[in-house]
Design a protein around this motif. Structure first.
Motif, PDB file in Angstrom:
ATOM      1  N   ASN A  49       1.035  -1.233   0.570  1.00  8.51           N
ATOM      2  CA  ASN A  49       0.012   0.150  -0.193  1.00  8.51           C
ATOM      3  C   ASN A  49       0.428   1.218  -0.200  1.00  8.51           C
ATOM      4  N   LEU A  50       1.435   1.044  -0.867  1.00  8.99           N
ATOM      5  CA  LEU A  50       2.623   2.576  -1.111  1.00  8.99           C
ATOM      6  C   LEU A  50       1.923   3.713  -1.127  1.00  8.99           C
ATOM      7  N   GLY A  51       1.337   4.074  -1.813  1.00  7.55           N
ATOM      8  CA  GLY A  51      -0.021   4.725  -2.080  1.00  7.55           C
ATOM      9  C   GLY A  51      -0.634   5.197  -0.864  1.00  7.55           C
ATOM     10  N   ASP A  52      -0.369   4.484   0.220  1.00 10.90           N
ATOM     11  CA  ASP A  52      -0.941   5.102   2.104  1.00 10.90           C
ATOM     12  C   ASP A  52      -2.379   5.248   1.596  1.00 10.90           C
ATOM     13  N   GLU A  53      -3.373   4.284   0.903  1.00 13.19           N
ATOM     14  CA  GLU A  53      -4.809   4.999   0.503  1.00 13.19           C
ATOM     15  C   GLU A  53      -5.488   3.853   1.356  1.00 13.19           C
ATOM     16  N   GLU A  54      -6.700   4.958   2.215  1.00 10.73           N
ATOM     17  CA  GLU A  54      -7.461   4.575   3.705  1.00 10.73           C
ATOM     18  C   GLU A  54      -8.715   3.555   2.356  1.00 10.73           C
ATOM     19  N   TYR A  55      -8.665   2.244   3.079  1.00 11.47           N
ATOM     20  CA  TYR A  55      -9.796   2.116   2.645  1.00 11.47           C
ATOM     21  C   TYR A  55     -10.523   0.837   3.808  1.00 11.47           C
ATOM     22  N   ARG A  56     -12.018   0.921   3.432  1.00  7.94           N
ATOM     23  CA  ARG A  56     -12.636  -0.168   4.640  1.00  7.94           C
ATOM     24  C   ARG A  56     -13.017  -1.132   3.776  1.00  7.94           C
ATOM     25  N   ILE A  57     -12.615  -2.233   5.151  1.00  9.36           N
ATOM     26  CA  ILE A  57     -13.392  -3.783   4.897  1.00  9.36           C
ATOM     27  C   ILE A  57     -14.002  -4.220   5.791  1.00  9.36           C
TER      28      ILE A  57
END
Length: 742
Positions: A699-707
């Protein structure tokens, strides 16, 4: 008919390139090509291109090279797959394939995607987020697998395959050091003691500080504290006999995962709670329900094989598994007990399977019998602090399952083969459900003897039997020695049962349980190698009719929650998949995948508890499929460079994409927008293959995503504190891996 036309158009789009590729193969400039992949999707070893099933296979070497942590990594590279850590847990698994699966991990509720460890079915999702160690390959079988795998594989199956012990004794040590003070150690010793006996032992510890902090208790949040071990003894007393005894244990002592509040908290009167604000850091929490958590799962299995002749082999697979969970979920994520759930689960299962495998010149097949005896039990409190109320829930469900199955393939000609299969399954379930109101914070079930007993909402025992024959038929045609195509029809079946949260007062019909669900699935595909095996392609299109779909409904009613597991009706699902590998030179190749799924409800009949009096109505136009993005895909490059006596180096950048998707059947603010994940690995391997050093970025883009998440907004229940909480995937991490073999 309109949907079938759409499926046909998708088939044309996915396959239009295939005839051209098959004709246009030319001699390669140098001797490079895609390696052939061998799988056991049909309980026997076959080349991936020869299997008339949509299968993704990832080798252990590939998993190690890309720094894979656990089996949720499959989601990034497998078409139309969702596999994630369940909300409010650290190691409970949720899985969906082509829109079919299970998000509710409560005891007694069956999964829609089967998990297998070396052909042993794992009935419960707790501790099923398996860490990657001691693995030969992972396989994902998409679509109903009711013939060979049977039990609750209505959506498909995930197989965790460990390697057979071969060769001289070898010790392997691997250490991972990384972000958030990651400290992993995996140690294994394997090899042949003599010509007859092989031994294997693997021990692993996985440790990491939290991505965030519990601001109320000071504890790490989203941390990891897992220990695991596996031991194997293989005995080959003769050329025709083989035995394998395996045992494994996993213990997870990570702190509870409480989630992140997505909206400000409100009192029952709608007044903002000063401390219940939205925190800036998505990994932080203010949960006050406690930091105690422990999950343990263990199992033992015995495989016996007798090669009776050159064409006939008999197998026996005997296994026992058990597990316990003790923890807490703070739904409101606040210090006050607005909506807290202390809980404990336990389960055990015994399975026995007999197989007869025949492999003749033109006829191949598997015939078998399967038996499961399992018990799943648990208890939890629903603590509603603003009402000084606790709703105690407890119970268990006993399952006995019997099935007989067969899957036979016949080569009509050298190019044409037909496969027929079927499985008869009979499940008998007995459930005991108890639910009662108590005045006080926590009930006597969780250490509060002063709680005042109130209304008994459920206290019943019910039994039912569910039977089904699920057929499968496929036709495979070999266009060239390297390219084949197939069409198939299969049925899937998931057992019925009883809602362990059933409230017999609010929903009296819940004592009767819910019915099984069924899927009729049509699939076609093309598989093969092109351009002198420089390119491999596996493509599929599918169309499914989903019937009697089981959906967990939890509707707040006053200070209580009305739970229903309902057979809501009908739906249809169609889509397409393509995955493969392209080799450009001897040192450069690419992996790629793309999945498309369109899932829609045709009928969604459920009790509308907001109406007075409550009535059953069709919500089909207002409901969506959960955990089913329309598009998902991935691409990665691998560049290898030979350093001569200094070994070799591999550079592996990758990207994966998921389009927007819904967390639940009812759209909410928890629904996730589309996102990309960018990873990269650099791996050096010594010339003698004894040493390896890898650097892995995730996750090198430091994406914030819900699981995952819980959705109890103020509009649904004024006493629940406007509790809308979410769980997020890992942030950017970097890991250094060191490996040595002796």
């Amino acid at each position: 008919m309109k949907k079938l036309v759409k499926a046909a158009l998708l088939a044309g789009a996915a396959w239009s390139v295939v005839p051209t590729l098959a004709i246009a193969q030319t001699a390669a400039a140098d001797d490079v090509g895609v390696e052939e992949v061998v799988v056991t999707a049909r309980r026997r070893e076959e080349s991936l291109k020869d299997v008339p099933v949509a299968v993704t296979a990832v080798t252990g070497e590939r998993l190690a090279a890309t720094g894979a942590v656990d089996i949720t990594t499959l989601q990034q590279s497998t078409p139309n797959l969702t596999v994630q850590v369940a909300r409010g847990s650290n190691s409970t698994l949720i899985s969906f394939i082509r829109g079919v699966g299970q998000q509710d991990p409560l005891w007694g509720f069956e999964p829609g995607v089967g998990l297998y460890i070396d052909d042993v079915y794992v009935a419960r999702p707790q501790a099923a987020v398996l860490d990657i160690f001691d693995v030969q390959r992972l396989e994902v079988l998409r679509g109903p697998q009711g013939t060979l795998y049977g039990r609750n594989t209505i959506g498909g199956a995930i197989k965790y395959v460990t390697a057979k012990i071969e060769g001289d004794p070898e010790i392997k040590l691997r250490a991972n050091l990384g972000s958030y003070d990651q400290r992993d150690l995996i140690a294994s010793a394997k090899g042949q003691v003599n010509d007859y006996v092989g031994l294997g032992l693997t021990w692993a510890t996985f440790n990491r500080d939290g991505f965030g902090e519990n601001l109320t208790t000071g504890a790490e949040h989203y941390d990891k504290d897992v220990q695991a071990a596996r031991a194997t003894v293989e005995v080959t007393p003769s050329e025709t006999l083989f035995f394998r005894l395996s045992g494994d244990i996993v213990t997870d002592r990570s702190n509870p995962r409480h989630g992140h509040r997505e909206v400000p908290g409100l009192t029952a009167g709608g007044v903002p709670i000063p401390t219940a604000t939205v925190l800036d850091d998505i990994y932080d929490t203010r949960a006050g329900a406690g930091d105690k958590n422990k999950v343990e799962a263990r199992g033992v299995s015995l495989l016996g094989e007798w090669k009776a002749s050159d064409t006939l082999t008999f197998k026996s697979i005997t296994a026992y598994r058990a597990g316990e969970t003790e923890g807490v979920i703070d739904f409101d994520t606040e210090q006050a007990s607005l909506l807290d759930i202390p809980a404990r689960y336990n389960d055990h299962q015994f399975t026995q399977e007999f197989q007869a495998l025949y492999s003749g010149e033109r006829l191949q097949g598997v015939f078998g019998l399967y038996y499961l005896n399992a018990t799943a039990a648990g208890a939890f409190d629903t603590v509603v602090g603003q009402a000084n109320l606790s709703i105690a829930t407890a119970g268990h469900v006993d399952t006995k399952s019997y099935s007989a199955f067969a899957d036979v393939s016949y080569d009509v000609t050298d190019q044409l083969s037909i496969s027929l299969g079927g499985r008869y399954t009979r499940d008998k379930k007995t459930a005991q459900v108890y639910r009662q109101n108590f005045t006080g914070l926590k009930s006597p079930l969780f250490g509060n003897p002063t709680a005042i007993p109130g209304l008994v909402r459920s206290n019943f025992t019910s039994s039912d039997t569910y039977e089904r024959f699920t057929p499968r038929v496929s036709v495979r045609y070999e266009i060239t020695p390297d390219v084949s195509t197939y069409v198939s029809f299969s049925q899937g079946f998931k057992s019925g049962g009883f809602d362990m949260r059933a409230d017999a007062i609010l929903t009296p019909s819940s004592v009767n349980g819910y019915d099984p669900e069924k899927v009729d699935s049509y699939e076609g595909g093309v598989k093969g190698y092109f351009f002198d095996r420089r390119l491999s392609l596996n493509t599929a299109v599918f169309y499914s009719k989903y019937k009697d779909q089981q959906v967990t409904l939890q509707t707040p009613v006053g200070a209580s929650i009305a739970s229903q597991v309902a057979n809501v009706g009908k739906s249809h699902i169609y889509g397409a998949e393509i995955e493969g590998q392209a080799t450009f030179t001897s040192s450069l190749f690419a992996n790629f995948s793309l999945g498309y799924t369109k899932a829609e409800f045709d009928e969604y009949r459920a009790l509308d508890l907001t109406a007075t009096p409550p009535v059953v109505r069709d919500f089909a136009d207002e409901r969506v499929f959960q955990n089913t993005p329309k598009w998902n895909g991935a691409v990665s490059l691998t560049w290898r460079h030979d350093l001569g006596d200094h070994g070799s180096i591999a550079v592996i950048p990758s990207a994966s994409y998921r389009s927007s998707f819904n967390m639940f059947e009812v759209p909410s603010i928890l629904d996730q927008d589309s996102y990309w994940l960018l990873d990269a690995s650099i791996v050096w391997t010594s010339a003698d293959d004894r040493y390896q050093v890898g650097l892995h970025g995730k996750n090198l883009g430091d994406e914030e995503y819900r699981i995952g998440g819980y959705n109890f907004p103020q509009s649904a229940g004024v006493l629940f504190g406007n509790s809308v909480t979410a769980y997020y995937g890992p942030p950017r991490t970097v890991t250094l891996s060191l490996q040595a073999k002796f």
